[in-house]
Design an enzyme around this catalytic site. Structure first.
Site, PDB file in Angstrom:
ATOM      1  N   LYS A 170       0.740  -1.181   0.047  1.00  0.00           N
ATOM      2  CA  LYS A 170      -0.075   0.052   0.049  1.00  0.00           C
ATOM      3  C   LYS A 170       0.783   1.276   0.012  1.00  0.00           C
ATOM      4  O   LYS A 170       0.741   2.207  -0.843  1.00  0.00           O
ATOM      5  CB  LYS A 170      -1.009  -0.059   1.269  1.00  0.00           C
ATOM      6  CG  LYS A 170      -1.972   1.359   1.457  1.00  0.00           C
ATOM      7  CD  LYS A 170      -2.957   0.897   2.209  1.00  0.00           C
ATOM      8  CE  LYS A 170      -2.237   0.593   3.790  1.00  0.00           C
ATOM      9  NZ  LYS A 170      -1.534   1.777   4.455  1.00  0.00           N
ATOM     10  N   HIS A 199      -2.595  -3.409  10.291  1.00  0.00           N
ATOM     11  CA  HIS A 199      -2.428  -4.057  11.405  1.00  0.00           C
ATOM     12  C   HIS A 199      -3.608  -4.203  12.241  1.00  0.00           C
ATOM     13  O   HIS A 199      -4.866  -3.756  12.110  1.00  0.00           O
ATOM     14  CB  HIS A 199      -1.038  -3.716  12.144  1.00  0.00           C
ATOM     15  CG  HIS A 199      -1.370  -2.741  13.015  1.00  0.00           C
ATOM     16  ND1 HIS A 199      -0.969  -2.762  14.538  1.00  0.00           N
ATOM     17  CD2 HIS A 199      -1.947  -1.474  12.857  1.00  0.00           C
ATOM     18  CE1 HIS A 199      -1.339  -1.723  14.933  1.00  0.00           C
ATOM     19  NE2 HIS A 199      -1.832  -0.888  14.007  1.00  0.00           N
ATOM     20  N   GLY A 223     -36.113 -26.289   1.542  1.00  0.00           N
ATOM     21  CA  GLY A 223     -36.191 -26.985   0.217  1.00  0.00           C
ATOM     22  C   GLY A 223     -37.433 -28.051   0.114  1.00  0.00           C
ATOM     23  O   GLY A 223     -37.525 -28.702  -0.522  1.00  0.00           O
ATOM     24  N   SER A 238     -40.617 -21.342   9.726  1.00  0.00           N
ATOM     25  CA  SER A 238     -41.340 -21.212  11.225  1.00  0.00           C
ATOM     26  C   SER A 238     -41.387 -22.582  11.799  1.00  0.00           C
ATOM     27  O   SER A 238     -42.592 -23.327  11.870  1.00  0.00           O
ATOM     28  CB  SER A 238     -42.541 -20.642  10.886  1.00  0.00           C
ATOM     29  OG  SER A 238     -43.345 -21.465   9.673  1.00  0.00           O
TER      30      SER A 238
END
Lengths: 630, 302
Positions: A18, A93, A464, A535
């Protein structure tokens, strides 16, 4: 030509390069001076480095240079003929979160650095998450050190793909990917000859042309009064910086907290009186009427008011070495106003690496938490997502006077169920036995207008099992019959209204409570409300039922063999639950209580979706909710 | 023109005005430090605009080392009279006379370091709680992490490890009695921004900033103005008449000139835009060690 201003932050870990990137931007835009370069050369030579370390240009303090780490946000400047840039350089850091939040708070763009050799690391995701949390509108993913992977396109593409998948979970508005080498200068200022396969902009080109000011709120006029000017009997002006929106003379305004109204007389600056001032302008306003206004008041346009509450739902970043004190009083500094407050509830903290919510009793340095703040006087605010200026605040510890937290307002606080104390049983809504308040005239009228009755269809079953598939198909069918519907399912509820909830028993309960309340509103407005939720708890479904009058609540148990559901696994959830990646997954690691007396049981591993939809339509007709085929 | 976006100078000005007003609102006794240099002249201009049509609600404080350029003092007095500001002057000479500081002797003597004591004494004398300065983050590496609101302990010292985070534009000026703040409204400006702003606002400056002929003593690569009894040649040094201008103005013993033909603001902007040496690079006091600036800041220097 007007020079524009762009503030951006850079985030990256210690070795992502950086500081070298910033050094490169300064160096290649000729923002460095001979003596600065000489100073760096001297320092590099003394430390025994073989090359001139551009990173030394940006590592400021002595202690940091000795330890070779940066520990605080540093600001850098450079300019091109088109734009001036302010870089908030945030170190990577351990104190990262605090620094990133600081740097990001004023930024319009964030650069996240990824080391091409290492790919997408946890911290690369963390950077993206924090940038999004702070609502930085533009994100740049700079894949650095391309020189060390032979400028390989495949490697770059893999990183882009992986990050794109991750970013789908963020509410990031704009992400740009750029392959660079900060050390060699590829695609930073000059286009790389090493990467002909990349046809996007260089980093600097992007910084010069990305849309600025997009994040400002240009609509809602908000003017926190900073200072009152009374040079003589005839002049009374209110100095401030326009937080958002715009204002002109003769416009009608309201002042908070008093609620008094007046009209703008003049918009004063030292040069001249203005016809219009916009967000960011520091001006002085005078009013037609003599009303009492002091620092901390907020002037807004009539008909466009901020929220008002002394119960605030907020996300805060803890910035102090001293942990959060549950019983402590704090000062809240919000716009130009300071009031006392305490944190009345700590809902959870967010693990910034996984974005998971965790129970917690305290917040430590660098923690991000969701809290409920109770203030002694109401705040006048907008949601942070809509208005950074009126949605942000800091907390100050009155004993040390230190700034201990930065906060973003999510809205007025709701009665979020308590995750930290008590079990699910004691946290149940007090109104378990609420019965339907009969005889709503409006409801009847609405039903007449719609030509059918209102009802709640509550689809329950395993993940599902096919609940939403059925509900979707049913809704299409009802639409064709001119039946007004409202469709609620886990996905749309948990993204918005219930976005603050997790999957513990207590949170599931609260989830269902809210859904049930919304369903009730839909019902009283004459709609057929389709609710598709796992639920799993019978008592939660009973609560939902208690909100509707007799004959209007239909519990539909969508039954499926769990092995079939596992095989279907449309969202890949079972696989994750079985591997332990998802905890408290219904049917695997959390219970599902089957309904005892549902209105209807349908079995998706036996009947087709169309057959099931027909069955439900038949039930609605026979129960008088919708009329038989007209 | 995009009516939603202001130029960078407008935004920087608005930010500086906002901060000046925060200082006036959050502190009972603020003061604006005035050095006579272009940055502090810009600061006075900004303060004037921040509180217009009311007068500037705090006084200006000038610490006079006794080694100032005559042009600086003349300009200062005229500026103060023009805008009707209140000026307080405190003298390093008084600190020397009172035995608060011991003056360096010899040809290299500088009073620059002594200013700190006179400044701290003056802040104490008037119980100033917030001193507004014209320092910028681009001047020197140690300043890149400086806050807008920089907290000082009861001894006026700066602890880089104990600075408050600054988020959004929310500045926390709360403090214990005896503690104080230094506030830097033009933190985000660069030297070029300052010059462009001076041009835009047509701000008058002392003639020292523009190219002129002057007797110069060259010392360790720094061009110092010859001044009898204060800056004079020793050993192999000579006095040369050169065409120069100053990029900063401070104490004569440590303010270096640059050879320059720039005699208008436009010339200067062009020169600054292509300059090869930072402003502070012409100052002898920063060259003493790599961490020189940080050391002085810890002690309360601006």
């Amino acid at each position: 030509m007007t020079i524009e201003l762009l503030r951006f932050s850079t985030a990256g870990s210690v070795d992502d390069g950086k500081s070298t990137l910033i050094g490169r931007l300064l160096y290649d835009t000729k923002s460095l001076f001979e003596d600065q370069i000489e100073a760096v050369e001297r320092a590099s030579a003394r430390r025994g480095d073989e090359y001139v370390d551009l990173a030394l240009l940006t590592d400021g303090l002595k202690a940091e240079r000795e330890q070779k780490i940066t520990i605080d946000v540093a600001y850098r400047y450079f300019a091109t003929p088109k734009r001036k840039f302010i870089i908030a350089d945030t170190p990577g850091h351990i104190q990262y979160t605090r620094n990133m939040v600081t740097g990001a708070s004023t930024a319009e763009l964030a650069i996240v650095l990824i080391d091409a050799r290492n790919g997408v690391l946890t911290q690369s995701k963390r950077h993206g998450f924090l940038a999004t949390l702070l609502r930085i509108p533009h994100l740049v993913i700079a894949v650095n050190k391309m020189d060390l992977v032979d400028y390989n396109e495949e490697i770059y593409n893999r990183i882009v793909q992986e990050y794109t998948e991750f970013a789908a979970k963020l509410e990031a508005q704009d992400i740009t990917y750029i392959p660079i080498s900060a050390l060699m200068g590829d695609n930073v200022v000059e286009k790389s000859v090493q990467m002909p396969w990349y046809d996007g902009p260089t980093l600097l080109h992007h910084l010069e042309y990305v849309n600025v000011g997009a994040s400002n709120n240009h609509v809602d006029f908000r003017y926190p009064v900073q200072y009152v000017l009374r040079p003589n009997q005839n002049f009374r002006g209110f100095a401030g910086q326009i937080a958002s929106g715009r204002i002109r003379p003769k416009e009608e305004i309201v002042v908070f907290p008093s609620g008094l109204e007046s009209t703008i007389k003049t918009v004063v600056t030292a040069e001249s009186n203005l016809n219009e001032a916009i967000a960011g302008d520091s001006v002085v306003l005078t009013l037609e009427d003599e009303i009492d206004i002091s620092r901390g008041d907020m002037i807004v346009r009539k008909g466009n008011l901020p929220q008002k509450s002394n119960e605030i739902d907020a996300t805060i970043c803890w910035m102090s070495e001293t942990p959060f004190n549950a019983n402590g009083m704090y000062w809240v500094q919000h716009t130009t106003r300071t009031v006392r407050a305490f944190i009345s509830k700590l809902n959870y903290k967010i693990d910034v690496d996984t974005m998971h919510r965790e129970d917690t009793k305290t917040l430590q340095l660098n923690d991000i938490g969701r809290v409920q703040l109770t203030t002694t006087e109401p705040l006048f605010y907008d949601r942070y997502a809509l208005n950074r200026a009126t949605g942000s605040f800091i907390l100050i510890d009155p004993t040390t006077n230190n700034t201990v937290a930065a906060g973003m307002i999510r809205g007025r606080s709701l009665q979020v169920s308590d995750l930290t104390e008590g079990d699910a049983e004691t946290a149940r809504p007090k109104s378990t036995n609420v019965v339907w308040e009969a005889g709503s005239l409006m409801m009847e009228k609405r039903e007449q207008l719609k030509g059918h009755k209102g009802a709640i269809l509550w689809f329950t079953g395993l993940s599902g099992s096919g609940k939403s598939t059925i509900a979707n198909k049913l809704e299409e069918k009802l639409y064709a019959e001119n039946v007004h519907t409202l469709f609620l399912d886990g996905d749309n509820m948990r993204h918005g209204l219930n976005g603050d909830l997790g999957f513990s028993a207590a949170d599931r309960q609260e989830n269902i409570r809210r859904v049930a309340e919304v369903a009730k509103l839909g019902l009283t407005h004459g709609n057929v409300v389709l609710c598709s939720f796992i639920s799993p708890y019978a008592r939660d479904r009973a609560f939902a039922r208690s909100l509707a009058p007799d004959g209007r609540f239909f519990e539909i148990f969508v039954k499926v063999d769990i092995e079939v559901a596992k095989r279907r696994d449309p969202k890949g959830l079972y696989a994750k639950a079985l591997s332990g990646e998802i905890k408290e997954f219904t049917g695997i690691s959390a219970p599902y209580e089957e309904p005892h007396q549902p209105e209807l049981v349908v079995e998706t591993d036996i009947d087709s979706v169309d057959a099931i939809v027909e069955k439900i339509v038949g039930m609605l007709q026979s129960q008088g909710i919708i009329s038989p085929k007209s | 023109m995009n009516t939603f976006i202001r130029s960078h100078l407008k935004q920087l000005e608005s930010e500086a005005i906002y901060i000046m007003r925060e200082v006036a609102a959050q502190f009972e006794r603020p003061v604006l430090l005035f050095s006579g240099g272009k940055d502090s002249i810009v600061m006075v201009h900004l303060a004037y605009k921040a509180f217009y049509p009311a007068p500037i609600p705090f006084p200006l404080l000038h610490v006079d080392t006794g080694h100032n350029f005559a042009e600086t003092l003349t300009f200062r007095d005229r500026l103060v009279e023009k805008i009707g500001a209140r000026l307080i002057v405190r003298y390093v000479q008084d600190s020397i006379n009172q035995g608060r500081v011991v003056e360096e002797t010899g040809p290299y003597a500088s009073r620059n370091a002594l200013q700190t004591v006179t400044l701290l004494d003056a802040l104490k004398e008037f119980k100033f709680e917030a001193a507004i300065g014209g320092a910028r983050r681009d001047e020197e590496k140690a300043r890149a992490k400086e806050r807008f609101f920089s907290h000082r302990d009861a001894f006026g010292q700066w602890d880089p490890k104990n600075q408050r985070p600054e988020v959004w534009n929310l500045f926390n000026g709360k403090k214990q009695p005896k503690e104080s703040f230094r506030v830097f409204p033009i933190s985000n400006w660069t030297e070029l921004d300052v010059w462009m702003y001076i041009k835009q606002e047509k701000i008058a400056l002392p003639s020292l900033y523009f190219s002129h002929k002057r007797d110069i003593v060259k010392r360790d690569g720094v061009l110092l103005a010859f001044a009898d009894g204060i800056v004079y040649p020793v050993e192999n040094e000579t006095v040369d008449n050169m065409v120069i201008r100053f990029r900063t103005i401070g104490d004569m013993t440590c303010t270096g000139a640059v050879e320059s033909e720039a005699s208008t603001i436009d010339d200067i902007i062009e020169e600054v835009a292509s300059a090869r040496i930072t402003e502070r690079g012409a100052r002898a006091d920063d060259k003493r060690s790599e961490a020189a600036m940080e050391e002085r800041k810890r002690q309360g220097y601006f």
